[in-house]
Design an enzyme around this catalytic site. Structure first.
Site, PDB file in Angstrom:
ATOM      1  N   TYR A 152     -11.184   9.990   1.262  1.00  9.48           N
ATOM      2  CA  TYR A 152     -10.140   9.390   0.646  1.00  9.48           C
ATOM      3  C   TYR A 152      -8.871  10.275   0.975  1.00  9.48           C
ATOM      4  CZ  TYR A 152      -7.638   8.807  -3.831  1.00  9.48           C
ATOM      5  OH  TYR A 152      -6.614   8.334  -4.955  1.00  9.48           O
ATOM      6  N   LYS A 156      -5.250   8.878   2.169  1.00  9.79           N
ATOM      7  CA  LYS A 156      -3.680   9.163   1.368  1.00  9.79           C
ATOM      8  C   LYS A 156      -2.942  10.079   2.324  1.00  9.79           C
ATOM      9  CE  LYS A 156      -4.559   6.892  -2.368  1.00  9.79           C
ATOM     10  NZ  LYS A 156      -3.753   5.637  -2.694  1.00  9.79           N
TER      11      LYS A 156
END
Length: 244
Positions: A152, A156
């Site tokens: 994740y 990002k």
């Protein structure tokens, strides 16, 4: 209402995206409520905006599919005449140590978070009118480096890189490009897979000793896309209550 600003918000059927759509509707934007699959939830957001006197329409789109995203922007143009604000809140997460994460899960996270952000940003760069704003959603985990967030946070981190570059590519067009990086925020996505002790531990980490709320993040986005945020450009704002 030809002078009304028009906002396209993805991931707007729930969580932070929903709060952003409502906040922009409340500040006078006509809102295109972008969503992936939940028709009923998207219509609820549209109804809430219109019930308060605003204008809104739902548009179903997979952010990683360029045809879907182009059609969502076409909806904005057809309904309201153009696009001034784009907020990409659509996202996916997966929690596992890097040594244990299945690659098909990694691919799914990156398809939504990297490819999806890129497709939305690309369409925004082509369509947003002068005086507009583009906001991509990142995460404070990029800096906090929590274990199990490798896939994740990596996705990002890519979002932050493209944000900073796109801001410079918009030179001369009077369009701001920023990223907002929430910390732990009380959404369905955040609570998924976490026990009560983990949630309590995360809530205690900021000096303000609570989780963020979707409304907290929406207020930051509303600032960046409003008249007060015009001189903030090419930045990543860590909206996390001071967590370090």
């Amino acid at each position: 209402m030809e002078d009304q600003r028009v906002a396209v918000v993805t991931g707007a059927s729930r969580g932070i995206g929903r709060a952003i759509a409502l906040a922009l509707g409340a500040t006078g934007h006509a809102v295109v409520v972008g969503y992936a699959s939940n028709d009923a939830a998207a219509e609820e957001v549209v109804n809430e905006i219109t019930a308060a006197g605003g204008r809104a329409v739902a548009a179903r789109a997979d952010v990683a599919e360029e045809g879907d995203v182009a059609a969502m922007f076409d909806t904005a143009v057809a309904a309201y005449g153009g696009v001034d604000v784009v907020v990409n809140s659509a996202g996916r997460t997966a929690l596992a140590p890097i040594a244990e994460l299945e690659l098909d899960v990694l691919d799914a996270v990156h398809r939504t978070n990297i490819r999806g952000s890129f497709v939305v940003a690309r369409e925004a760069a082509r369509r947003v009118r002068s005086g507009g704003a583009i906001v991509l959603l990142s995460t404070s985990v990029v800096g906090l480096r929590f274990p199990r967030y490798g896939a994740y946070a990596a996705s990002k981190g890519a979002v932050e890189a493209m944000t900073l570059i796109l801001a410079r590519e918009m030179r001369g067009r009077d369009i701001t490009v920023n990223a907002v990086a929430p910390g732990p925020t009380a959404t369905e996505l955040f609570f998924e897979g976490k026990d009560e002790a983990t949630v309590e531990q995360l809530a205690k980490q900021p000096p303000m000793e609570r989780l963020g709320t979707p409304a907290d993040i929406a207020a930051v986005v509303a600032f960046l896309t409003g008249p007060g945020g015009r001189w903030v450009n090419g930045q990543v704002l860590r909206a996390n209550g001071g967590i370090i």
